[in-house]
Design a protein around this motif. Structure first.
Motif, PDB file in Angstrom:
ATOM      1  N   ASP A   1      37.558  41.790  34.282  1.00 62.47           N
ATOM      2  CA  ASP A   1      36.953  40.520  33.860  1.00 62.47           C
ATOM      3  C   ASP A   1      37.361  39.346  34.741  1.00 62.47           C
ATOM      4  OD1 ASP A   1      35.656  41.735  31.762  1.00 62.47           O
ATOM      5  OD2 ASP A   1      37.255  41.339  30.315  1.00 62.47           O
ATOM      6  N   TYR A   2      38.192  39.587  35.756  1.00 62.89           N
ATOM      7  CA  TYR A   2      38.761  38.478  36.525  1.00 62.89           C
ATOM      8  C   TYR A   2      38.517  38.630  38.024  1.00 62.89           C
ATOM      9  CZ  TYR A   2      41.043  36.980  32.258  1.00 62.89           C
ATOM     10  OH  TYR A   2      41.274  36.527  30.978  1.00 62.89           O
ATOM     11  N   THR A   3      37.431  39.273  38.387  1.00 69.81           N
ATOM     12  CA  THR A   3      37.151  39.474  39.806  1.00 69.81           C
ATOM     13  C   THR A   3      36.920  38.156  40.542  1.00 69.81           C
ATOM     14  OG1 THR A   3      34.821  39.829  39.245  1.00 69.81           O
ATOM     15  CG2 THR A   3      36.214  41.789  39.475  1.00 69.81           C
ATOM     16  N   ASP A   4      36.323  37.164  39.866  1.00 68.15           N
ATOM     17  CA  ASP A   4      36.108  35.870  40.524  1.00 68.15           C
ATOM     18  C   ASP A   4      37.422  35.155  40.772  1.00 68.15           C
ATOM     19  OD1 ASP A   4      36.447  35.597  37.777  1.00 68.15           O
ATOM     20  OD2 ASP A   4      35.364  33.699  37.697  1.00 68.15           O
ATOM     21  N   VAL A   5      38.351  35.275  39.825  1.00 67.95           N
ATOM     22  CA  VAL A   5      39.673  34.665  39.991  1.00 67.95           C
ATOM     23  C   VAL A   5      40.435  35.361  41.108  1.00 67.95           C
ATOM     24  CG1 VAL A   5      41.851  34.095  38.853  1.00 67.95           C
ATOM     25  CG2 VAL A   5      39.713  34.021  37.550  1.00 67.95           C
ATOM     26  N   LEU A   6      40.288  36.686  41.184  1.00 66.27           N
ATOM     27  CA  LEU A   6      40.942  37.443  42.255  1.00 66.27           C
ATOM     28  C   LEU A   6      40.521  36.917  43.625  1.00 66.27           C
ATOM     29  CD1 LEU A   6      40.557  41.094  40.903  1.00 66.27           C
ATOM     30  CD2 LEU A   6      42.702  39.903  41.286  1.00 66.27           C
ATOM     31  N   THR A   7      39.229  36.674  43.761  1.00 66.97           N
ATOM     32  CA  THR A   7      38.710  36.195  45.039  1.00 66.97           C
ATOM     33  C   THR A   7      39.310  34.847  45.398  1.00 66.97           C
ATOM     34  OG1 THR A   7      36.643  37.389  44.700  1.00 66.97           O
ATOM     35  CG2 THR A   7      36.629  35.605  46.313  1.00 66.97           C
ATOM     36  N   ARG A   8      39.354  33.952  44.427  1.00 66.21           N
ATOM     37  CA  ARG A   8      39.869  32.593  44.701  1.00 66.21           C
ATOM     38  C   ARG A   8      41.368  32.601  44.973  1.00 66.21           C
ATOM     39  NH1 ARG A   8      36.150  31.213  40.504  1.00 66.21           N
ATOM     40  NH2 ARG A   8      37.832  31.033  38.976  1.00 66.21           N
TER      41      ARG A   8
ATOM     42  N   GLY B   1      57.245  35.048  48.225  1.00 69.34           N
ATOM     43  CA  GLY B   1      57.296  34.060  47.151  1.00 69.34           C
ATOM     44  C   GLY B   1      55.918  33.634  46.682  1.00 69.34           C
ATOM     45  N   GLY B   2      55.029  33.352  47.632  1.00 72.98           N
ATOM     46  CA  GLY B   2      53.679  32.938  47.276  1.00 72.98           C
ATOM     47  C   GLY B   2      52.906  34.039  46.570  1.00 72.98           C
ATOM     48  N   GLU B   3      53.069  35.292  47.020  1.00 70.18           N
ATOM     49  CA  GLU B   3      52.394  36.416  46.376  1.00 70.18           C
ATOM     50  C   GLU B   3      52.875  36.598  44.944  1.00 70.18           C
ATOM     51  OE1 GLU B   3      51.469  39.354  50.175  1.00 70.18           O
ATOM     52  OE2 GLU B   3      53.434  39.404  49.212  1.00 70.18           O
ATOM     53  N   LYS B   4      54.167  36.440  44.731  1.00 68.24           N
ATOM     54  CA  LYS B   4      54.700  36.570  43.374  1.00 68.24           C
ATOM     55  C   LYS B   4      54.069  35.549  42.437  1.00 68.24           C
ATOM     56  CE  LYS B   4      59.233  38.478  44.621  1.00 68.24           C
ATOM     57  NZ  LYS B   4      60.700  38.213  44.707  1.00 68.24           N
ATOM     58  N   VAL B   5      53.947  34.308  42.911  1.00 67.28           N
ATOM     59  CA  VAL B   5      53.344  33.262  42.091  1.00 67.28           C
ATOM     60  C   VAL B   5      51.898  33.617  41.765  1.00 67.28           C
ATOM     61  CG1 VAL B   5      52.597  30.848  42.019  1.00 67.28           C
ATOM     62  CG2 VAL B   5      54.862  31.428  42.907  1.00 67.28           C
ATOM     63  N   ARG B   6      51.124  34.042  42.752  1.00 67.41           N
ATOM     64  CA  ARG B   6      49.706  34.348  42.541  1.00 67.41           C
ATOM     65  C   ARG B   6      49.516  35.518  41.570  1.00 67.41           C
ATOM     66  NH1 ARG B   6      49.353  33.100  48.139  1.00 67.41           N
ATOM     67  NH2 ARG B   6      49.447  35.299  48.720  1.00 67.41           N
ATOM     68  N   TYR B   7      50.236  36.615  41.805  1.00 65.78           N
ATOM     69  CA  TYR B   7      50.087  37.794  40.938  1.00 65.78           C
ATOM     70  C   TYR B   7      50.574  37.498  39.516  1.00 65.78           C
ATOM     71  CZ  TYR B   7      48.737  41.069  44.638  1.00 65.78           C
ATOM     72  OH  TYR B   7      48.060  41.724  45.632  1.00 65.78           O
ATOM     73  N   TYR B   8      51.682  36.798  39.413  1.00 64.70           N
ATOM     74  CA  TYR B   8      52.234  36.519  38.085  1.00 64.70           C
ATOM     75  C   TYR B   8      51.305  35.590  37.306  1.00 64.70           C
ATOM     76  CZ  TYR B   8      56.117  36.344  34.741  1.00 64.70           C
ATOM     77  OH  TYR B   8      56.918  36.502  33.625  1.00 64.70           O
ATOM     78  N   LEU B   9      50.788  34.552  37.981  1.00 65.24           N
ATOM     79  CA  LEU B   9      49.861  33.636  37.328  1.00 65.24           C
ATOM     80  C   LEU B   9      48.599  34.370  36.904  1.00 65.24           C
ATOM     81  CD1 LEU B   9      49.139  30.788  36.451  1.00 65.24           C
ATOM     82  CD2 LEU B   9      48.310  30.330  38.760  1.00 65.24           C
ATOM     83  N   LEU B  10      48.114  35.272  37.743  1.00 64.58           N
ATOM     84  CA  LEU B  10      46.937  36.061  37.391  1.00 64.58           C
ATOM     85  C   LEU B  10      47.205  36.894  36.138  1.00 64.58           C
ATOM     86  CD1 LEU B  10      44.099  37.120  38.031  1.00 64.58           C
ATOM     87  CD2 LEU B  10      45.179  38.837  39.519  1.00 64.58           C
ATOM     88  N   SER B  11      48.382  37.496  36.046  1.00 61.88           N
ATOM     89  CA  SER B  11      48.705  38.311  34.860  1.00 61.88           C
ATOM     90  C   SER B  11      48.756  37.444  33.604  1.00 61.88           C
ATOM     91  CB  SER B  11      50.040  39.043  35.068  1.00 61.88           C
ATOM     92  OG  SER B  11      51.142  38.146  35.017  1.00 61.88           O
ATOM     93  N   LEU B  12      49.221  36.203  33.752  1.00 61.07           N
ATOM     94  CA  LEU B  12      49.240  35.294  32.597  1.00 61.07           C
ATOM     95  C   LEU B  12      47.825  34.981  32.134  1.00 61.07           C
ATOM     96  CD1 LEU B  12      51.999  32.659  33.513  1.00 61.07           C
ATOM     97  CD2 LEU B  12      52.205  34.643  32.016  1.00 61.07           C
ATOM     98  N   LEU B  13      46.939  34.694  33.075  1.00 56.35           N
ATOM     99  CA  LEU B  13      45.559  34.348  32.719  1.00 56.35           C
ATOM    100  C   LEU B  13      44.882  35.509  32.004  1.00 56.35           C
ATOM    101  CD1 LEU B  13      44.370  32.527  35.977  1.00 56.35           C
ATOM    102  CD2 LEU B  13      45.306  31.526  33.884  1.00 56.35           C
ATOM    103  N   MET B  14      45.175  36.726  32.419  1.00 56.81           N
ATOM    104  CA  MET B  14      44.562  37.889  31.794  1.00 56.81           C
ATOM    105  C   MET B  14      45.040  38.100  30.363  1.00 56.81           C
ATOM    106  SD  MET B  14      44.522  40.658  34.898  1.00 56.81           S
ATOM    107  CE  MET B  14      43.531  40.402  36.388  1.00 56.81           C
TER     108      MET B  14
END
Length: 260
Positions: free
Chosen positions: A92-99, A118-131
């Motif tokens: 359900d979050y393919t658009d967020v993945l792209t951005r 560090g930047g990857e951790k922030v992006r992946y962790y934030l994505l998991s929160l949104l899901m």
């Protein structure tokens, strides 16, 4: 909605108060930034809201309506990316993945989360929160280690997301673009008195207002010093005059000297 009543946070190690009798509320969907110097208790306040500030004495009432997602300043997870996203609705979050610049297949990778930058951790962790679809987001320095493109995405996310968001940031550009409610946490009188100032002004307008207030306070203080010096000068003149008359009178009339 986030509501705090009479919240007091006191450090165990030295008894210093980070906040004292703090009362505030954030409406559903409201965005607010905790700003202030390092060491003033911004991250600790977020931890206290979650009941995780074990190094402090925390009293008061905290109300968090709905599920809460928290992004720590240094995201950590024991396991792989596949473990992090295993039970989440990633499709359900393919658009967020792209951005966010995240490849869909990477969500099923066996790569350990701890090996990410560090930047990857922030992006992946934030994505998991949104899901996890929280109603409230507590974000501690969400812009840390992000590239320009992801920072721009973060700005738009903070502006448009429906969640109530309380975040810590020193990034003035991020704060200016998002235009959140400002919660300025300070330590006054040699870090002995905590104060939280709330403002709806834009960031640069708020800074200008503080400068003007500080200049006005300096002018008032200078005027008070001048008034005090003038009063002391008048007192010294009266004192010297009375002392002179007393010295003369004491040789001629001791009773008059005592009266003086």
């Amino acid at each position: 909605m986030l509501e705090i009543r009479n919240l007091t946070i006191q450090l165990d190690r030295d008894g210093r108060y980070l906040v004292k009798n703090l009362t505030l509320s954030l409406a559903a969907g409201e965005k607010a930034v905790l700003a202030g110097e390092e060491g003033n208790g911004k991250s600790t306040l977020l931890k206290a809201l979650l009941g995780q500030a074990d190094w402090c004495r925390v009293t008061g009432d905290i109300r968090l309506d709905g599920p809460v997602g928290c992004l720590p300043q240094f995201p950590a997870f024991e396991g792989s990316l596949a473990d992090l996203f295993g039970s989440l609705p990633v499709w359900d979050y393919t658009d967020v993945l792209t951005r966010l610049g995240i490849d869909y297949d990477s969500l099923f990778s066996t790569q350990s989360f701890s090996t990410l930058s560090g930047g990857e951790k922030v992006r992946y962790y934030l994505l998991s929160l949104l899901m996890q679809q929280p109603d409230i987001l507590l974000l501690d320095e969400p812009g840390n280690d992000l590239d320009i493109d992801t920072l721009e995405w973060l700005e738009q996310f903070l502006i448009l997301c429906p969640q109530t968001v309380l975040f810590v940031s020193h990034d003035e550009t991020l704060i200016e673009h998002v235009h959140p409610t400002i919660l300025h946490l300070e330590q006054l009188h040699r870090k002995s008195v905590p104060r939280l100032t709330r403002s709806s002004l834009a960031w640069q307008d708020y800074l200008a207002f503080r400068r003007q207030s500080a200049e006005h306070q300096d002018q008032v203080a200078a005027g008070q010093r001048r008034d005090h010096q003038a009063k002391m000068e008048r007192w010294r003149r009266v004192h010297d005059a009375v002392e002179h008359r007393q010295n003369i009178a004491s040789r001629q009339d001791p009773k008059k000297a005592a009266a003086l």
